[in-house]
Design a protein around this motif. Structure first.
Motif, short mmCIF file in Angstrom:
data_model
loop_
_atom_site.label_atom_id
_atom_site.label_comp_id
_atom_site.label_asym_id
_atom_site.label_seq_id
_atom_site.Cartn_x
_atom_site.Cartn_y
_atom_site.Cartn_z
N GLN A 96 11.58 -10.26 2.50
CA GLN A 96 10.54 -9.45 3.10
C GLN A 96 10.34 -9.82 4.55
OE1 GLN A 96 6.88 -9.26 0.83
NE2 GLN A 96 7.92 -10.04 -0.98
N GLY A 97 9.75 -8.92 5.30
CA GLY A 97 9.43 -9.19 6.69
C GLY A 97 9.02 -7.93 7.41
N ILE A 107 8.27 -4.74 5.19
CA ILE A 107 9.24 -4.18 4.24
C ILE A 107 9.76 -5.25 3.29
CG2 ILE A 107 10.00 -2.34 5.80
CD1 ILE A 107 12.35 -5.21 5.30
N ARG A 108 10.39 -4.78 2.22
CA ARG A 108 11.19 -5.64 1.35
C ARG A 108 12.54 -4.97 1.25
NH1 ARG A 108 12.54 -5.66 -4.00
NH2 ARG A 108 10.95 -4.15 -4.57
N VAL A 109 13.60 -5.75 1.38
CA VAL A 109 14.95 -5.22 1.31
C VAL A 109 15.27 -4.88 -0.14
CG1 VAL A 109 17.39 -5.69 1.78
CG2 VAL A 109 15.62 -6.59 3.32
N ASN A 110 15.84 -3.68 -0.36
CA ASN A 110 16.16 -3.21 -1.72
C ASN A 110 16.94 -4.27 -2.50
OD1 ASN A 110 15.04 -0.82 -0.89
ND2 ASN A 110 16.85 0.43 -1.25
N LYS A 150 0.81 -1.22 0.00
CA LYS A 150 0.00 0.00 0.00
C LYS A 150 0.84 1.27 0.00
CE LYS A 150 -3.96 -2.03 2.28
NZ LYS A 150 -4.92 -1.88 3.36
N SER A 151 2.17 1.13 0.02
CA SER A 151 3.04 2.30 0.10
C SER A 151 4.06 2.28 -1.03
CB SER A 151 3.78 2.29 1.44
OG SER A 151 4.68 3.39 1.51
N GLY A 196 18.89 -0.20 2.66
CA GLY A 196 17.68 0.35 2.09
C GLY A 196 16.53 -0.65 2.06
N VAL A 197 15.32 -0.13 2.24
CA VAL A 197 14.12 -0.98 2.22
C VAL A 197 12.98 -0.27 1.49
CG1 VAL A 197 14.70 -2.20 4.36
CG2 VAL A 197 13.32 -0.12 4.48
N TYR A 198 12.07 -1.08 0.97
CA TYR A 198 10.81 -0.60 0.41
C TYR A 198 9.72 -0.88 1.44
CZ TYR A 198 13.28 -0.81 -4.06
OH TYR A 198 14.20 -0.64 -5.07
#
Length: 124
Positions: free
Chosen positions: A105-106, A97-100, A43-44, A76-78
């Motif tokens: 994810q986690g 998050i998902r790691v760049n 959602k972000s 960095g993360v998304y």
């Protein structure tokens, strides 16, 4: 007579087991029932950075959930979405998050993320 006493003994034993406090399996309170299977969605569109070393990426938004590894300062993360979970140093918001540049994810406590103001639309 022997059959009647045998059946009575079984019935009394069963009642004693049902009354035993050792058989209670429900959590003491709703706060004790923390799920590590929290749903999430993307959602972000925000990105961010980790502000700590050895920051656990967890399977759910609680410190009791398992860690799938750790991130370090400036990784960095998304951001996908956020929810409330275990309070970490006064912060109860957690981001999925998902790691760049990976598929890892986690969940990470907002305490370890560089200033990420949430919006209501980003809630999981």
């Amino acid at each position: 007579m022997r059959t009647l006493l045998g059946k009575t003994g079984v019935a009394v034993g069963a009642l004693a087991l049902m009354a035993s406090p050792l058989l209670v399996t429900a959590p003491a309170s709703a706060a004790d029932a923390k799920s590590c299977s929290h749903g999430f969605s993307n959602k972000s569109s925000k990105t961010g950075r980790i502000i700590g070393d050895g920051v656990n990426v967890r399977t759910g938004p609680h410190t009791s959930c398992g860690s799938t590894g750790a991130l370090n300062y400036d990784d960095g993360v998304y951001f996908h979405c956020w929810t409330t979970g275990t309070n970490v140093h006064g912060e109860s918001r957690w981001w999925h998050i998902r790691v760049n540049t990976t598929n890892w994810q986690g969940w990470v406590s907002n305490y370890y993320l560089r200033a990420v103001p949430p919006t209501a639309g980003e809630k999981c």
